[in-house]
Structure formats: structure tokens, C-alpha cells
Design a protein around this motif. Structure first.
Motif, PDB file in Angstrom:
ATOM      1  N   ALA A  95       0.831  -1.204   0.000  1.00 50.62           N
ATOM      2  CA  ALA A  95       0.000   0.000   0.000  1.00 50.62           C
ATOM      3  C   ALA A  95       0.865   1.253   0.000  1.00 50.62           C
ATOM      4  CB  ALA A  95      -0.928  -0.013   1.217  1.00 50.62           C
ATOM      5  N   ASP A  96       1.985   1.208   0.719  1.00 48.93           N
ATOM      6  CA  ASP A  96       2.925   2.341   0.705  1.00 48.93           C
ATOM      7  C   ASP A  96       3.471   2.560  -0.709  1.00 48.93           C
ATOM      8  OD1 ASP A  96       2.628   2.695   3.426  1.00 48.93           O
ATOM      9  OD2 ASP A  96       4.394   1.505   3.953  1.00 48.93           O
ATOM     10  N   LEU A  97       3.757   1.463  -1.415  1.00 48.42           N
ATOM     11  CA  LEU A  97       4.257   1.571  -2.783  1.00 48.42           C
ATOM     12  C   LEU A  97       3.210   2.212  -3.687  1.00 48.42           C
ATOM     13  CD1 LEU A  97       6.214   0.995  -5.098  1.00 48.42           C
ATOM     14  CD2 LEU A  97       5.327  -1.356  -5.172  1.00 48.42           C
ATOM     15  N   VAL A  98       1.976   1.770  -3.568  1.00 47.33           N
ATOM     16  CA  VAL A  98       0.906   2.343  -4.384  1.00 47.33           C
ATOM     17  C   VAL A  98       0.750   3.833  -4.079  1.00 47.33           C
ATOM     18  CG1 VAL A  98      -1.587   2.334  -4.794  1.00 47.33           C
ATOM     19  CG2 VAL A  98      -0.328   0.177  -4.690  1.00 47.33           C
ATOM     20  N   ALA A  99       0.862   4.198  -2.807  1.00 38.77           N
ATOM     21  CA  ALA A  99       0.748   5.606  -2.433  1.00 38.77           C
ATOM     22  C   ALA A  99       1.847   6.453  -3.077  1.00 38.77           C
ATOM     23  CB  ALA A  99       0.800   5.743  -0.913  1.00 38.77           C
ATOM     24  N   ALA A 100       3.036   5.853  -3.242  1.00 42.59           N
ATOM     25  CA  ALA A 100       4.145   6.568  -3.874  1.00 42.59           C
ATOM     26  C   ALA A 100       3.975   6.664  -5.385  1.00 42.59           C
ATOM     27  CB  ALA A 100       5.468   5.874  -3.549  1.00 42.59           C
ATOM     28  N   LEU A 101       3.089   5.830  -5.946  1.00 37.19           N
ATOM     29  CA  LEU A 101       2.894   5.786  -7.393  1.00 37.19           C
ATOM     30  C   LEU A 101       1.672   6.552  -7.866  1.00 37.19           C
ATOM     31  CD1 LEU A 101       3.618   1.992  -8.022  1.00 37.19           C
ATOM     32  CD2 LEU A 101       4.994   3.891  -8.908  1.00 37.19           C
ATOM     33  N   GLU A 102       0.618   6.604  -7.062  1.00 37.47           N
ATOM     34  CA  GLU A 102      -0.678   7.009  -7.586  1.00 37.47           C
ATOM     35  C   GLU A 102      -0.785   8.480  -7.980  1.00 37.47           C
ATOM     36  OE1 GLU A 102      -3.417   5.747  -4.649  1.00 37.47           O
ATOM     37  OE2 GLU A 102      -2.652   7.054  -3.065  1.00 37.47           O
ATOM     38  N   ASP A 103       0.153   9.314  -7.549  1.00 37.68           N
ATOM     39  CA  ASP A 103       0.112  10.714  -7.983  1.00 37.68           C
ATOM     40  C   ASP A 103       1.103  10.985  -9.116  1.00 37.68           C
ATOM     41  OD1 ASP A 103       2.367  10.390  -6.465  1.00 37.68           O
ATOM     42  OD2 ASP A 103       2.230  12.341  -5.451  1.00 37.68           O
TER      43      ASP A 103
END
Length: 335
Positions: free
Chosen positions: A5-13
Motif C-alpha cells: 500500500a505504501d508503494l501504491v501511495a508513492a505511485l498514484e500521484d
């Protein structure tokens, strides 16, 4: 939040992402890049490029790229500054094992190799794992993403080639990860990949390594001479490690304008990555795991007075490298 989830948070913007493989990428690196690409697409990243330095010379790695239709770009063809984020997979040190300069700092790092602490918006380095692909299998499960047949095949092959085929200190998670992706993998594709293990140049290189081997007790050094295939060195090292009574091997060779090193050890008392760094880091870059390591030395460093195309270059190199390696393996005298 989970690490996935941390990885997705770093990617989604992000609108774009450059995934940078280490030079001469192997299946673990390539499969990890494919997995990160899939996660990035799911997170809404529109443009994703997988880039690499060096070359893909190992016949099996070339087959991996072709059969699994991996879209790759050479680092020389892209400007990483054009992307919203840069990710390193299966390596973590800026300027080491990559054509990118040390000034290029990734926002995202996923790796399993030991080394200096990594800075970045997202960094996940698990040295207790045997493969970077294992980390990505974890991510997929945490995110509830079922891998496609293509991705599952890539991850399964990477897990086997990195650890399971050689039973080279895999963690229990490597076996579990292989079972996790097995149901979706295309076994016919895997059979084709295993059927493309050696090129003629690789066989020639292994033959030279056999002919030039030098043994000291349970350790061995050999050269493949000049070869266009960097990946012939680890294959030769793996082959020589099968010799009865040998537990530690260094294979070196001249590839282009540099000397490449590949080392293996099954001796639990030897950390081959540290030994290689001790023996050669002052000449170039060297290091790795407890059981496998590699390095690169500029020809101008080890043989400054010898022309790169001189006939006696290999003789000069051969007079210097083996003794350095054997000396690095000797235990330090206790005070």
C-alpha cells in the motif's frame, strides 16, 4: 499500511515512471520490473518505461525477453529526467551497477541485496529474501492482484533461476512464492526458456574456464579470457563449483573495456561478497551476497601500461587477480 500500500501511495500521484534495471539485467530483475509495471498501471500511472544499461547477452535472458514480450529500452535512448519518478529494481546504490550517474537518485527502490542504507520516498530492501521477485509476489498478494499468465511465468522462472534451481540459500518464502504463482504460469513457456540455456560463445567461455582453473585447497580461480557475453562468467562459476572438494570459485574475463568478476561460495564461513569487496573494491566496484558476488574493474586500473588489445593483456591480468582473490579469502590474523 502494508508495504504494498505504501508503494501504491508513492505511485498514484505520478503520470510517468521509469523503471531502471541494473546493467545486464537477469530474470530476477526483469520479472521484478514487469511486476512493478503492473502495479504502477493499476495505480493509474499512464506511461511506464523499463530501461537497462549494458547488454542482454545471456541466451536464456534473451529468450526471456522475447518469449515473454518484455518491452525494454536502453538507458541511452531515454532521459530519466522526463519521468515523474524513477524506480530501481534489484539494485539500490546510485551509480553502482548502472549506467546512470550517481547523481540520479530514485524515488522508489525495491531490492534484496545488502548494501548501504537507501534514501527515497519508498525503499524496501529485504536482505533476508533470496530474490527481489519474492518481494513483488508479496506485493501482488497484499494488493489482491492476480498475476497474468505472462507475469506469473516471469516471476516463477526468476525465482528458480535466482535461487531454487541451485538451492543457493533460498528463504522459505522463495518456495512459497513459487507455489503462489505456479497456478497461473505457462509451463510450455518455461520449458522453452530452460531449453535455451547456452550459446556457442558461452560454451567456449566455460571451456576456457575449465582449462585455466587454478586451485588452492578448496578455492578456485579461472578465466574465460575475452568474451562478448558477460553472463558467461556466472555460468562458468556455477559449473566449476560442481567440482568435488571445491566450495569457492572466482571467474574473471575481459568484456569490452573492462574486467568482469563473478564469484560463488557454498562455504558458510565465507561471505563471498565481502571477500570480493576486500580484494577488489580499491580497483573498481565489487561485492554481493554471502554466496554470490560480482564486480567490474577498468582495464586501465589493473593494467595501466598494457594496451586493451595487447596479446599479453590476459597474462598481465592473470598474474595479478588470482593472488588478490586467494589473499582475500585468508582469515585475518587474530591480535
Amino acid at each position: 499500511m502494508s508495504r504494498a500500500a505504501d508503494l501504491v501511495a508513492a505511485l498514484e500521484d505520478r503520470d510517468s515512471l521509469a523503471i531502471v534495471c541494473h546493467d545486464n539485467p537477469d530474470p530476477d530483475c526483469l520479472a521484478s520490473a514487469l511486476a512493478l509495471e503492473a502495479i504502477a498501471r493499476e495505480a493509474g500511472v499512464d506511461e511506464v518505461a523499463i530501461a537497462y544499461g549494458g547488454e542482454i547477452s545471456h541466451q536464456q535472458n534473451r529468450a526471456f525477453v522475447a518469449l515473454l514480450e518484455v518491452s525494454l529500452r536502453a538507458l541511452a535512448e531515454i532521459d530519466v529526467d522526463d519521468y515523474d519518478a524513477i524506480a530501481f529494481v534489484d539494485h539500490s546504490r546510485p551509480g553502482a551497477n548502472t549506467e546512470l550517474p550517481a547523481t540520479v537518485r530514485p524515488e522508489i527502490v525495491v531490492d534484496h541485496h545488502p548494501g548501504d542504507s537507501v534514501e527515497g520516498e519508498f525503499a524496501d530492501v529485504r536482505v533476508d529474501y533470496g530474490a527481489t521477485a519474492t518481494i513483488f509476489v508479496d506485493y501482488l498478494e497484499e494488493l489482491g492482484l492476480e498475476p497474468t499468465s505472462r507475469l506469473a511465468s516471469a516471476l516463477l522462472f526468476a525465482l528458480h533461476r535466482e535461487r531454487l534451481d541451485f538451492v543457493r540459500n533460498p528463504s522459505a518464502r522463495e518456495y512459497e512464492a513459487a507455489l503462489d504463482v505456479f497456478p497461473n504460469a505457462d509451463l510450455e513457456v518455461l520449458n522453452q526458456l530452460y531449453g535455451s540455456a547456452f550459446s556457442a560463445a558461452t560454451l567456449d567461455a566455460i571451456g576456457r574456464a575449465i582449462a585455466t582453473r587454478q586451485r588452492r585447497e578448496s578455492s578456485m580461480v579461472a578465466t574465460v579470457g575475452r568474451t562478448p557475453e558477460t553472463d558467461a562468467l556466472p555460468q562458468a562459476a556455477d559449473y566449476l563449483l560442481n567440482l568435488e572438494g571445491v566450495d569457492t570459485v572466482l571467474v574473471y574475463g575481459v568484456v569490452g573495456d573492462a574486467i568482469r568478476l563473478s564469484a560463488r561460495s557454498i562455504d558458510p564461513a565465507i561471505h563471498i561478497g565481502e571477500a570480493l569487496a576486500d580484494g577488489f573494491d580499491d580497483l573498481g566496484s565489487a561485492g554481493g551476497h554471502h554466496d554470490m558476488a560480482g564486480g567490474r574493474i577498468e582495464l586501465s586500473t589493473i593494467a595501466p601500461d598494457v594496451a586493451p588489445d595487447a596479446r599479453d593483456l590476459l597474462t598481465v591480468v592473470g598474474s595479478r587477480l588470482p593472488e588478490r582473490f586467494f589473499a582475500a579469502l585468508e582469515p585475518e590474523d587474530e591480535e
